[in-house]
Design a protein around this motif. Structure first.
Motif, PDB file in Angstrom:
ATOM      1  N   PRO A  14     -10.383  67.025  60.501  1.00 47.28           N
ATOM      2  CA  PRO A  14      -9.015  67.268  60.034  1.00 47.28           C
ATOM      3  C   PRO A  14      -8.755  66.673  58.651  1.00 47.28           C
ATOM      4  O   PRO A  14      -9.229  65.585  58.329  1.00 47.28           O
ATOM      5  CB  PRO A  14      -8.148  66.574  61.087  1.00 47.28           C
ATOM      6  CG  PRO A  14      -9.003  66.546  62.312  1.00 47.28           C
ATOM      7  CD  PRO A  14     -10.410  66.359  61.797  1.00 47.28           C
ATOM      8  N   ALA A  15      -8.002  67.424  57.845  1.00 39.66           N
ATOM      9  CA  ALA A  15      -7.622  66.988  56.505  1.00 39.66           C
ATOM     10  C   ALA A  15      -6.220  67.500  56.215  1.00 39.66           C
ATOM     11  O   ALA A  15      -5.817  68.550  56.713  1.00 39.66           O
ATOM     12  CB  ALA A  15      -8.601  67.533  55.475  1.00 39.66           C
ATOM     13  N   ALA A  16      -5.475  66.761  55.402  1.00 37.61           N
ATOM     14  CA  ALA A  16      -4.128  67.177  55.019  1.00 37.61           C
ATOM     15  C   ALA A  16      -4.204  68.144  53.841  1.00 37.61           C
ATOM     16  O   ALA A  16      -4.840  67.860  52.832  1.00 37.61           O
ATOM     17  CB  ALA A  16      -3.285  65.963  54.643  1.00 37.61           C
ATOM     18  N   LEU A  17      -3.577  69.311  54.003  1.00 39.22           N
ATOM     19  CA  LEU A  17      -3.478  70.291  52.931  1.00 39.22           C
ATOM     20  C   LEU A  17      -1.997  70.520  52.668  1.00 39.22           C
ATOM     21  O   LEU A  17      -1.296  71.058  53.532  1.00 39.22           O
ATOM     22  CB  LEU A  17      -4.154  71.604  53.322  1.00 39.22           C
ATOM     23  CG  LEU A  17      -5.640  71.533  53.639  1.00 39.22           C
ATOM     24  CD1 LEU A  17      -6.124  72.868  54.180  1.00 39.22           C
ATOM     25  CD2 LEU A  17      -6.405  71.173  52.384  1.00 39.22           C
ATOM     26  N   ARG A  18      -1.548  70.108  51.502  1.00 39.21           N
ATOM     27  CA  ARG A  18      -0.120  70.211  51.155  1.00 39.21           C
ATOM     28  C   ARG A  18       0.759  69.571  52.228  1.00 39.21           C
ATOM     29  O   ARG A  18       1.797  70.104  52.607  1.00 39.21           O
ATOM     30  CB  ARG A  18       0.273  71.657  50.912  1.00 39.21           C
ATOM     31  CG  ARG A  18      -0.450  72.251  49.724  1.00 39.21           C
ATOM     32  CD  ARG A  18       0.050  73.609  49.424  1.00 39.21           C
ATOM     33  NE  ARG A  18      -0.689  74.118  48.253  1.00 39.21           N
ATOM     34  CZ  ARG A  18      -0.438  75.266  47.694  1.00 39.21           C
ATOM     35  NH1 ARG A  18       0.503  76.042  48.161  1.00 39.21           N
ATOM     36  NH2 ARG A  18      -1.138  75.646  46.662  1.00 39.21           N
ATOM     37  N   GLY A  19       0.289  68.447  52.758  1.00 38.43           N
ATOM     38  CA  GLY A  19       1.065  67.694  53.722  1.00 38.43           C
ATOM     39  C   GLY A  19       0.955  68.166  55.166  1.00 38.43           C
ATOM     40  O   GLY A  19       1.575  67.600  56.057  1.00 38.43           O
ATOM     41  N   VAL A  20       0.148  69.193  55.427  1.00 41.27           N
ATOM     42  CA  VAL A  20      -0.029  69.724  56.783  1.00 41.27           C
ATOM     43  C   VAL A  20      -1.469  69.485  57.213  1.00 41.27           C
ATOM     44  O   VAL A  20      -2.399  69.794  56.468  1.00 41.27           O
ATOM     45  CB  VAL A  20       0.296  71.236  56.823  1.00 41.27           C
ATOM     46  CG1 VAL A  20       0.044  71.798  58.211  1.00 41.27           C
ATOM     47  CG2 VAL A  20       1.725  71.486  56.388  1.00 41.27           C
ATOM     48  N   MET A  21      -1.650  68.937  58.410  1.00 40.66           N
ATOM     49  CA  MET A  21      -3.007  68.699  58.904  1.00 40.66           C
ATOM     50  C   MET A  21      -3.671  70.023  59.280  1.00 40.66           C
ATOM     51  O   MET A  21      -3.052  70.888  59.894  1.00 40.66           O
ATOM     52  CB  MET A  21      -2.996  67.762  60.112  1.00 40.66           C
ATOM     53  CG  MET A  21      -2.591  66.337  59.772  1.00 40.66           C
ATOM     54  SD  MET A  21      -3.615  65.572  58.482  1.00 40.66           S
ATOM     55  CE  MET A  21      -5.153  65.378  59.328  1.00 40.66           C
ATOM     56  N   SER A  22      -4.928  70.166  58.877  1.00 47.21           N
ATOM     57  CA  SER A  22      -5.687  71.381  59.155  1.00 47.21           C
ATOM     58  C   SER A  22      -7.077  71.002  59.638  1.00 47.21           C
ATOM     59  O   SER A  22      -7.674  70.054  59.146  1.00 47.21           O
ATOM     60  CB  SER A  22      -5.802  72.223  57.880  1.00 47.21           C
ATOM     61  OG  SER A  22      -6.653  73.322  58.098  1.00 47.21           O
TER      62      SER A  22
END
Length: 111
Positions: A14-22
């Motif tokens: 998991p990584a944050a992309l534009r503040g959303v976890m993906s």
């Protein structure tokens, strides 16, 4: 695009992309000129069906664990479409139960 079946690389760390976890990545084919195309799964592909290809086993991939960033980068480095539009890692085609994954873009990069 509504109702389209797409190919998503899942179980990523998991990584944050534009503040959303993906924990997934949508894969597309692209040309040097910047044209993009969604990958086309075979007719009848089931949601959640796993793509198979020999290089995946060489990465030590365990579908029950997250795929680390360095393994994803190694995997993506060799993804492309061949002269028939078949998505390959090296020479090994991305395969689902109903056939191979394709793109309308020939000899393109997949990322």
């Amino acid at each position: 695009m509504g109702g389209a079946t797409v190919l998503v690389l899942c179980n990523l760390t998991p990584a944050a992309l534009r503040g959303v976890m993906s924990a997934g990545m949508l894969l597309v084919a692209s040309t040097a000129e910047g044209e993009l195309s969604m990958l086309q799964v075979p007719d009848g592909a089931a949601p959640g069906e796993r793509v198979t290809f020999p290089p995946l086993q060489g990465l030590g991939f365990n579908p029950d664990e997250g795929l680390a960033k360095r393994k994803v980068q190694k995997l993506l480095k060799d993804l492309h479409t061949d002269a028939d539009g078949v998505v390959c890692s090296g020479t090994a085609p991305f395969t689902l139960a109903g056939g191979v994954v394709r793109s309308k873009l020939l000899n393109a990069t997949v990322k």
